[in-house]
Design an enzyme around this catalytic site. Sequence first.
Site, PDB file in Angstrom:
ATOM      1  N   TYR A 270       0.815  -1.218   0.000  1.00 24.50           N
ATOM      2  CA  TYR A 270       0.000   0.000   0.000  1.00 24.50           C
ATOM      3  C   TYR A 270       0.846   1.265   0.000  1.00 24.50           C
ATOM      4  O   TYR A 270       0.426   2.300  -0.525  1.00 24.50           O
ATOM      5  CB  TYR A 270      -1.020  -0.032   1.153  1.00 24.50           C
ATOM      6  CG  TYR A 270      -2.168  -0.946   0.778  1.00 24.50           C
ATOM      7  CD1 TYR A 270      -3.121  -0.539  -0.145  1.00 24.50           C
ATOM      8  CD2 TYR A 270      -2.235  -2.242   1.266  1.00 24.50           C
ATOM      9  CE1 TYR A 270      -4.138  -1.390  -0.550  1.00 24.50           C
ATOM     10  CE2 TYR A 270      -3.250  -3.107   0.871  1.00 24.50           C
ATOM     11  CZ  TYR A 270      -4.192  -2.670  -0.040  1.00 24.50           C
ATOM     12  OH  TYR A 270      -5.191  -3.516  -0.459  1.00 24.50           O
TER      13      TYR A 270
ATOM     14  N   CYS B 222      -7.162   2.234  12.934  1.00 22.09           N
ATOM     15  CA  CYS B 222      -6.734   1.284  13.949  1.00 22.09           C
ATOM     16  C   CYS B 222      -7.678   0.085  13.895  1.00 22.09           C
ATOM     17  O   CYS B 222      -8.894   0.250  13.752  1.00 22.09           O
ATOM     18  CB  CYS B 222      -6.804   1.951  15.320  1.00 22.09           C
ATOM     19  SG  CYS B 222      -6.691   0.787  16.691  1.00 22.09           S
TER      20      CYS B 222
ATOM     21  N   HIS C 223     -15.063   0.736  -1.772  1.00 22.13           N
ATOM     22  CA  HIS C 223     -13.977  -0.199  -1.443  1.00 22.13           C
ATOM     23  C   HIS C 223     -12.898   0.451  -0.577  1.00 22.13           C
ATOM     24  O   HIS C 223     -11.810  -0.092  -0.449  1.00 22.13           O
ATOM     25  CB  HIS C 223     -13.366  -0.782  -2.712  1.00 22.13           C
ATOM     26  CG  HIS C 223     -14.256  -1.795  -3.380  1.00 22.13           C
ATOM     27  ND1 HIS C 223     -13.947  -2.419  -4.562  1.00 22.13           N
ATOM     28  CD2 HIS C 223     -15.464  -2.297  -3.007  1.00 22.13           C
ATOM     29  CE1 HIS C 223     -14.924  -3.264  -4.898  1.00 22.13           C
ATOM     30  NE2 HIS C 223     -15.856  -3.193  -3.973  1.00 22.13           N
TER      31      HIS C 223
ATOM     32  N   VAL D 200      -9.883   3.209  -5.151  1.00 22.58           N
ATOM     33  CA  VAL D 200      -9.441   3.726  -3.853  1.00 22.58           C
ATOM     34  C   VAL D 200      -8.422   4.847  -4.040  1.00 22.58           C
ATOM     35  O   VAL D 200      -7.913   5.386  -3.067  1.00 22.58           O
ATOM     36  CB  VAL D 200      -8.814   2.584  -3.008  1.00 22.58           C
ATOM     37  CG1 VAL D 200      -9.847   1.488  -2.746  1.00 22.58           C
ATOM     38  CG2 VAL D 200      -7.566   1.994  -3.667  1.00 22.58           C
ATOM     39  N   ASP D 201      -8.140   5.216  -5.309  1.00 20.72           N
ATOM     40  CA  ASP D 201      -6.998   6.079  -5.603  1.00 20.72           C
ATOM     41  C   ASP D 201      -7.232   7.565  -5.347  1.00 20.72           C
ATOM     42  O   ASP D 201      -6.295   8.363  -5.439  1.00 20.72           O
ATOM     43  CB  ASP D 201      -6.552   5.864  -7.061  1.00 20.72           C
ATOM     44  CG  ASP D 201      -7.707   6.022  -8.055  1.00 20.72           C
ATOM     45  OD1 ASP D 201      -8.602   6.865  -7.834  1.00 20.72           O
ATOM     46  OD2 ASP D 201      -7.716   5.291  -9.072  1.00 20.72           O
TER      47      ASP D 201
ATOM     48  N   GLN E 196     -15.416   1.969  -6.980  1.00 21.99           N
ATOM     49  CA  GLN E 196     -14.648   0.859  -6.414  1.00 21.99           C
ATOM     50  C   GLN E 196     -13.169   1.237  -6.346  1.00 21.99           C
ATOM     51  O   GLN E 196     -12.365   0.478  -5.826  1.00 21.99           O
ATOM     52  CB  GLN E 196     -14.807  -0.391  -7.288  1.00 21.99           C
ATOM     53  CG  GLN E 196     -16.240  -0.859  -7.383  1.00 21.99           C
ATOM     54  CD  GLN E 196     -16.392  -1.959  -8.422  1.00 21.99           C
ATOM     55  OE1 GLN E 196     -16.276  -3.145  -8.122  1.00 21.99           O
ATOM     56  NE2 GLN E 196     -16.654  -1.573  -9.661  1.00 21.99           N
TER      57      GLN E 196
ATOM     58  N   GLY F 121     -15.851   1.085 -16.701  1.00 19.71           N
ATOM     59  CA  GLY F 121     -14.513   0.539 -16.430  1.00 19.71           C
ATOM     60  C   GLY F 121     -14.487  -0.461 -15.300  1.00 19.71           C
ATOM     61  O   GLY F 121     -13.531  -0.506 -14.531  1.00 19.71           O
TER      62      GLY F 121
ATOM     63  N   CYS G 184      -1.570   2.707  16.666  1.00 16.80           N
ATOM     64  CA  CYS G 184      -2.605   3.677  17.042  1.00 16.80           C
ATOM     65  C   CYS G 184      -2.104   4.553  18.195  1.00 16.80           C
ATOM     66  O   CYS G 184      -1.605   4.040  19.191  1.00 16.80           O
ATOM     67  CB  CYS G 184      -3.866   2.942  17.469  1.00 16.80           C
ATOM     68  SG  CYS G 184      -5.174   4.025  18.067  1.00 16.80           S
TER      69      CYS G 184
HETATM   70  N1  LIG Z   1      -7.582   2.621  -9.318  1.00 14.68           N
HETATM   71  C1  LIG Z   1      -7.875   1.865  -8.241  1.00 14.68           C
HETATM   72  O1  LIG Z   1      -8.175   2.389  -7.170  1.00 14.68           O
HETATM   73  C2  LIG Z   1      -7.851   0.355  -8.389  1.00 14.68           C
HETATM   74  C3  LIG Z   1      -6.928  -0.237  -9.253  1.00 14.68           C
HETATM   75  C4  LIG Z   1      -6.914  -1.649  -9.346  1.00 14.68           C
HETATM   76  C5  LIG Z   1      -7.826  -2.417  -8.614  1.00 14.68           C
HETATM   77  N2  LIG Z   1      -8.709  -1.824  -7.772  1.00 14.68           N
HETATM   78  C6  LIG Z   1      -9.671  -2.683  -7.044  1.00 14.68           C
HETATM   79  O2  LIG Z   1      -9.682  -3.944  -7.707  1.00 14.68           O
HETATM   80  C7  LIG Z   1     -10.986  -4.492  -7.904  1.00 14.68           C
HETATM   81  C8  LIG Z   1     -11.154  -4.757  -9.394  1.00 14.68           C
HETATM   82  O3  LIG Z   1     -12.447  -4.577  -9.891  1.00 14.68           O
HETATM   83  P1  LIG Z   1     -12.785  -3.552 -11.070  1.00 14.68           P
HETATM   84  O4  LIG Z   1     -14.007  -4.046 -11.743  1.00 14.68           O
HETATM   85  O5  LIG Z   1     -12.735  -2.159 -10.553  1.00 14.68           O
HETATM   86  O6  LIG Z   1     -11.526  -3.643 -12.055  1.00 14.68           O
HETATM   87  P2  LIG Z   1     -11.064  -4.805 -13.030  1.00 14.68           P
HETATM   88  O7  LIG Z   1      -9.559  -4.665 -13.106  1.00 14.68           O
HETATM   89  O8  LIG Z   1     -11.626  -6.110 -12.700  1.00 14.68           O
HETATM   90  O9  LIG Z   1     -11.695  -4.369 -14.426  1.00 14.68           O
HETATM   91  C9  LIG Z   1     -11.317  -3.184 -15.073  1.00 14.68           C
HETATM   92  C10 LIG Z   1     -12.223  -2.988 -16.265  1.00 14.68           C
HETATM   93  O10 LIG Z   1     -11.859  -1.762 -16.881  1.00 14.68           O
HETATM   94  C11 LIG Z   1     -11.805  -1.953 -18.287  1.00 14.68           C
HETATM   95  N3  LIG Z   1     -10.908  -0.911 -18.795  1.00 14.68           N
HETATM   96  C12 LIG Z   1      -9.550  -0.919 -18.857  1.00 14.68           C
HETATM   97  N4  LIG Z   1      -9.102   0.268 -19.329  1.00 14.68           N
HETATM   98  C13 LIG Z   1     -10.206   1.034 -19.575  1.00 14.68           C
HETATM   99  C14 LIG Z   1     -10.417   2.368 -20.038  1.00 14.68           C
HETATM  100  N5  LIG Z   1      -9.385   3.171 -20.384  1.00 14.68           N
HETATM  101  N6  LIG Z   1     -11.689   2.826 -20.155  1.00 14.68           N
HETATM  102  C15 LIG Z   1     -12.736   2.040 -19.822  1.00 14.68           C
HETATM  103  N7  LIG Z   1     -12.608   0.780 -19.374  1.00 14.68           N
HETATM  104  C16 LIG Z   1     -11.356   0.282 -19.239  1.00 14.68           C
HETATM  105  C17 LIG Z   1     -11.401  -3.384 -18.494  1.00 14.68           C
HETATM  106  O11 LIG Z   1     -11.857  -3.850 -19.749  1.00 14.68           O
HETATM  107  C18 LIG Z   1     -12.107  -4.085 -17.316  1.00 14.68           C
HETATM  108  O12 LIG Z   1     -13.417  -4.511 -17.683  1.00 14.68           O
HETATM  109  C19 LIG Z   1     -11.912  -3.493  -7.293  1.00 14.68           C
HETATM  110  O13 LIG Z   1     -12.281  -4.017  -6.067  1.00 14.68           O
HETATM  111  C20 LIG Z   1     -11.074  -2.217  -7.072  1.00 14.68           C
HETATM  112  O14 LIG Z   1     -11.386  -1.663  -5.798  1.00 14.68           O
HETATM  113  C21 LIG Z   1      -8.737  -0.446  -7.654  1.00 14.68           C
HETATM  114 ZN   LIG Z   2      -6.765   2.305  18.505  1.00 12.92          ZN
END
Ligand SMILES: NC(=O)c1ccc[n+]([C@@H]2O[C@H](COP(=O)([O-])OP(=O)(O)OC[C@H]3O[C@@H](n4cnc5c(N)ncnc54)[C@H](O)[C@@H]3O)[C@@H](O)[C@H]2O)c1
Ligand SMILES: [Zn+2]
Length: 244
Positions: free
Chosen positions: A61, A122, A114, A98-99, A96, A185, A142
């Site tokens: 992380y 903590c 997410h 977290v960035d 979903q 996405g 903590c």
């Molecule tokens: N950026 C982040 O915060 C991040 C990054 C990676 C994973 N995660 C976590 O991982 C898990 C994965 O699930 P998910 O469904 O979010 O991701 P996933 O990786 O399973 O799917 C990503 C989807 O985005 C599509 N994609 C790729 N590039 C694209 C673009 N430029 N435009 C549109 N679509 C595009 C792909 O075809 C795919 O269907 C989630 O729980 C998420 O919280 C988060």
């Molecule tokens: Zn605590």
Amino acid sequence: MKTLSLTPQTKVLVLTGAGVSAESGVPTFRGMDGLWEGHRVEEVASPEGFAADPQLVWRFYSLRREGALEVNPNPGHVALAKLEERLGDRYLLATQNVDGLHARAGSRRMLAIHGELFQSRCEKCAVPFADQKTYFDTLPKCETCGGAVRPHIVWFGEMLNPRHLEQVGEFIQAGGSDLHFFAIGTSGLVYPAAGFVQIARSVGAMTWLIDAAPSREFASQFDEVIVGKSGEVLPFLLGERSER
Ligand SMILES: NC(=O)c1ccc[n+]([C@@H]2O[C@H](COP(=O)([O-])OP(=O)(O)OC[C@H]3O[C@@H](n4cnc5c(N)ncnc54)[C@H](O)[C@@H]3O)[C@@H](O)[C@H]2O)c1
Ligand SMILES: [Zn+2]
């Protein structure tokens, strides 16, 4: 390509996934081949993984925090923030990701279902707090109780905040047939978010999927499927750019 026409009744619920941040340079999990430095993603993103090796989890992380600070929101994030400006409380975003890129683009009516990369909590006190620090060779403790501090992320095998799910459910019910639901996405593999489309359909909402490479199975659940990159499709679809 279609554009979204807004009436005074239109409500919009947006679900975003890792694909929305791909054009900012944040790798999707699939792009990582399910492995990080030889570790399965579950090892660095599950409560069992944290119990077994908290330093490994914090290194993972910490690198993600560093990576997220180096990237910027893309036109997809910006287009959604502009849509929120137009719709006010008739708009809700459930991400979903977290960035933090949606918030940096100006999104406010947003549920980070997410969790948030730049928050920690903590394990005992359970109150999330802002935290941009990195922990490569130390483990945060903590200040109140001395307990272990962990990333404020919903890990594999963990429940989502029930309040977030309630808010999404209430928004869908209130929207009914005035609702447009967008999944953008996201691969549709991770529940419960993958089930939002069926709830939206059940109230008569119009459903849209925008994805660079949607699976046939997930796409078959939507009224309208737009295959393309969110940073290119969204500004056009939402009427902020007239040509692609
Ligand atoms: N950026 C982040 O915060 C991040 C990054 C990676 C994973 N995660 C976590 O991982 C898990 C994965 O699930 P998910 O469904 O979010 O991701 P996933 O990786 O399973 O799917 C990503 C989807 O985005 C599509 N994609 C790729 N590039 C694209 C673009 N430029 N435009 C549109 N679509 C595009 C792909 O075809 C795919 O269907 C989630 O729980 C998420 O919280 C988060
Ligand atoms: Zn605590």
